[in-house]
Scaffold this active site. Structure first.
Site, PDB file in Angstrom:
ATOM      1  N   TYR A   1       0.831  -1.206   0.000  1.00 52.08           N
ATOM      2  CA  TYR A   1       0.000   0.000   0.000  1.00 52.08           C
ATOM      3  C   TYR A   1       0.867   1.258   0.000  1.00 52.08           C
ATOM      4  O   TYR A   1       0.689   2.143  -0.851  1.00 52.08           O
ATOM      5  CB  TYR A   1      -0.917  -0.017   1.225  1.00 52.08           C
ATOM      6  CG  TYR A   1      -1.892   1.125   1.286  1.00 52.08           C
ATOM      7  CD1 TYR A   1      -2.933   1.225   0.362  1.00 52.08           C
ATOM      8  CD2 TYR A   1      -1.795   2.096   2.278  1.00 52.08           C
ATOM      9  CE1 TYR A   1      -3.845   2.272   0.423  1.00 52.08           C
ATOM     10  CE2 TYR A   1      -2.709   3.134   2.353  1.00 52.08           C
ATOM     11  CZ  TYR A   1      -3.724   3.235   1.420  1.00 52.08           C
ATOM     12  OH  TYR A   1      -4.620   4.264   1.485  1.00 52.08           O
ATOM     13  N   ASP A   2       1.830   1.319   0.936  1.00 53.77           N
ATOM     14  CA  ASP A   2       2.653   2.523   1.067  1.00 53.77           C
ATOM     15  C   ASP A   2       3.402   2.835  -0.219  1.00 53.77           C
ATOM     16  O   ASP A   2       3.350   3.959  -0.741  1.00 53.77           O
ATOM     17  CB  ASP A   2       3.674   2.353   2.196  1.00 53.77           C
ATOM     18  CG  ASP A   2       3.034   2.051   3.545  1.00 53.77           C
ATOM     19  OD1 ASP A   2       1.794   1.981   3.614  1.00 53.77           O
ATOM     20  OD2 ASP A   2       3.778   1.875   4.528  1.00 53.77           O
ATOM     21  N   GLU A   3       4.099   1.838  -0.750  1.00 51.96           N
ATOM     22  CA  GLU A   3       4.910   2.071  -1.938  1.00 51.96           C
ATOM     23  C   GLU A   3       4.052   2.163  -3.202  1.00 51.96           C
ATOM     24  O   GLU A   3       4.407   2.861  -4.145  1.00 51.96           O
ATOM     25  CB  GLU A   3       5.965   0.971  -2.095  1.00 51.96           C
ATOM     26  CG  GLU A   3       6.995   0.923  -0.974  1.00 51.96           C
ATOM     27  CD  GLU A   3       7.986   2.092  -1.002  1.00 51.96           C
ATOM     28  OE1 GLU A   3       7.655   3.177  -1.545  1.00 51.96           O
ATOM     29  OE2 GLU A   3       9.092   1.920  -0.472  1.00 51.96           O
TER      30      GLU A   3
ATOM     31  N   ARG B   1      -9.777  -0.982  11.087  1.00 47.78           N
ATOM     32  CA  ARG B   1      -9.332   0.341  11.538  1.00 47.78           C
ATOM     33  C   ARG B   1      -9.827   0.590  12.951  1.00 47.78           C
ATOM     34  O   ARG B   1     -10.843   0.042  13.392  1.00 47.78           O
ATOM     35  CB  ARG B   1      -9.845   1.428  10.589  1.00 47.78           C
ATOM     36  CG  ARG B   1      -9.369   1.236   9.157  1.00 47.78           C
ATOM     37  CD  ARG B   1      -9.748   2.422   8.321  1.00 47.78           C
ATOM     38  NE  ARG B   1      -9.745   2.069   6.902  1.00 47.78           N
ATOM     39  CZ  ARG B   1      -9.909   2.953   5.933  1.00 47.78           C
ATOM     40  NH1 ARG B   1     -10.126   4.214   6.214  1.00 47.78           N
ATOM     41  NH2 ARG B   1      -9.895   2.577   4.671  1.00 47.78           N
TER      42      ARG B   1
ATOM     43  N   ASN C   1     -13.346  -0.701  14.538  1.00 46.48           N
ATOM     44  CA  ASN C   1     -13.095  -1.792  15.489  1.00 46.48           C
ATOM     45  C   ASN C   1     -13.615  -1.458  16.874  1.00 46.48           C
ATOM     46  O   ASN C   1     -14.348  -2.235  17.496  1.00 46.48           O
ATOM     47  CB  ASN C   1     -11.589  -2.057  15.601  1.00 46.48           C
ATOM     48  CG  ASN C   1     -11.106  -3.112  14.635  1.00 46.48           C
ATOM     49  OD1 ASN C   1     -11.846  -3.568  13.789  1.00 46.48           O
ATOM     50  ND2 ASN C   1      -9.850  -3.488  14.766  1.00 46.48           N
TER      51      ASN C   1
END
Length: 328
Positions: free
Chosen positions: A148-150, A189, A193
């Site tokens: 996700y980040d990259e 999340r 949650n």
């Protein structure tokens, strides 16, 4: 076509953020084309829009090209919670990268203005606090969150390269933690949650000692930021941080949710996941300056609306397991 009315494509339009954006664009008088493959999006999120003659829906995966005519594109398609984006990490990268390439290609062909929903995760586990847009981040490129980040970092690269090479009219927003009604009930999340656990009087799970911090932006505020960024002058490409600079520890959030729901839940600790950032807080100076934007909804007000939404879902379905199994 009425003056100022545009044909706007929203990828990921049946998702949490996408459905609110579709709603807002329709309210602003535009024709809206919602594209979603329903991996994390839900038809329930857009059912109330289907009778609007200016609203269309296409089931489509953005990793494949799309051939349509539009004036503006909001590219929101991508699973955005660790549970969902780690389920199929290769597909997550494809959605971010191939999806960006396909939507940028569409924008190039149609000369459309295009918006990229990027993320605060491009900052990784930050060594700078709060995070400004000039900070390049501290991301583990081989860790379990890297898909996700990259993927999002590469999408930003593509947007700015298309802007420089083809003079594409782009907008890039870096979204910080956002919450509200229509969040996926099992997205993992903290807000969803905690609320679901509290409403069922189950133990509320925090990871580590709960001292890690997050900033929580209510969905209405974020959508206002999207629309303002898309409507900004052409030299405002971004990236622009959009989020709430109010900072809370995870334990504080859990305690607030328990109080507001009147729950009997106890707070329990679990080991901290790998690469989970310890601090997250946006510097929104740029958004204030170029968009005249800042969040308006206090945390407790937004939580009250979100609690009411999940309480209604649980009353209709009985348990979160039944809710998760319901058609989406």
């Amino acid at each position: 076509m009425m003056f100022g009315r545009k044909r706007v494509l929203v990828t990921g339009g049946a998702g949490f953020l996408g459905s609110f954006l579709c709603e807002r664009l329709l309210a602003d008088g535009h024709d809206v084309l919602c594209v979603d493959n329903y991996f994390t999006g839900s038809r329930d999120n857009i059912l109330h829009l289907l009778d609007d003659q200016r609203f269309e829906v296409i089931r489509h995966d953005v990793t494949f090209p799309l051939y349509i005519e539009v004036d503006e594109i909001y590219n929101l398609a991508c699973p955005a919670s660790p549970i969902h984006y780690q389920f199929d990490p290769v597909q997550t990268v494809k959605t971010s990268v191939h999806g960006a390439i396909n939507m940028l290609g569409l924008a190039k062909r149609t000369k459309a203005k295009i918006f990229q929903a990027s993320t605060s995760e491009v900052y990784g586990d930050p060594t700078v606090h709060p995070q400004t847009e000039t900070y390049w981040g501290n991301v583990n490129p081989v860790g379990p969150r890297a898909c996700y980040d990259e993927g999002k970092r590469c999408a930003e690269t593509l947007f700015f390269d298309y802007h420089r090479q083809f003079q594409l009219n782009i907008r890039v927003a870096r979204i910080f933690n956002t919450y509200g009604p229509r969040m996926h009930p099992r997205d993992g999340r903290v807000v969803s949650n905690f609320i679901i656990q509290a409403l069922q009087n189950q133990p509320i799970t925090i990871y580590g000692d709960g001292r890690q911090t997050r900033s929580f932006c209510y969905v209405d505020d974020l959508i206002e930021g999207f629309v303002r960024l898309m409507g900004a002058p052409d030299d405002v490409t971004g990236p622009v941080n959009l989020g709430n600079p109010g900072e809370f520890t995870i334990r504080e959030l859990a305690e607030i949710v328990v109080e507001m729901t009147g729950s009997r839940s106890e707070i329990v600790s679990r080991p901290l996941p790998q690469d989970d950032p310890m601090q997250r807080r946006p510097d929104i100076s740029r958004a204030k300056q170029v968009l005249d934007w800042e969040p308006k909804v206090p945390l407790r007000d937004g939580l009250s609306r979100t609690i009411a939404y999940f309480d209604g879902l649980l009353r209709r379905h009985g348990t979160v397991e039944a809710l998760a199994a319901a058609p989406r």
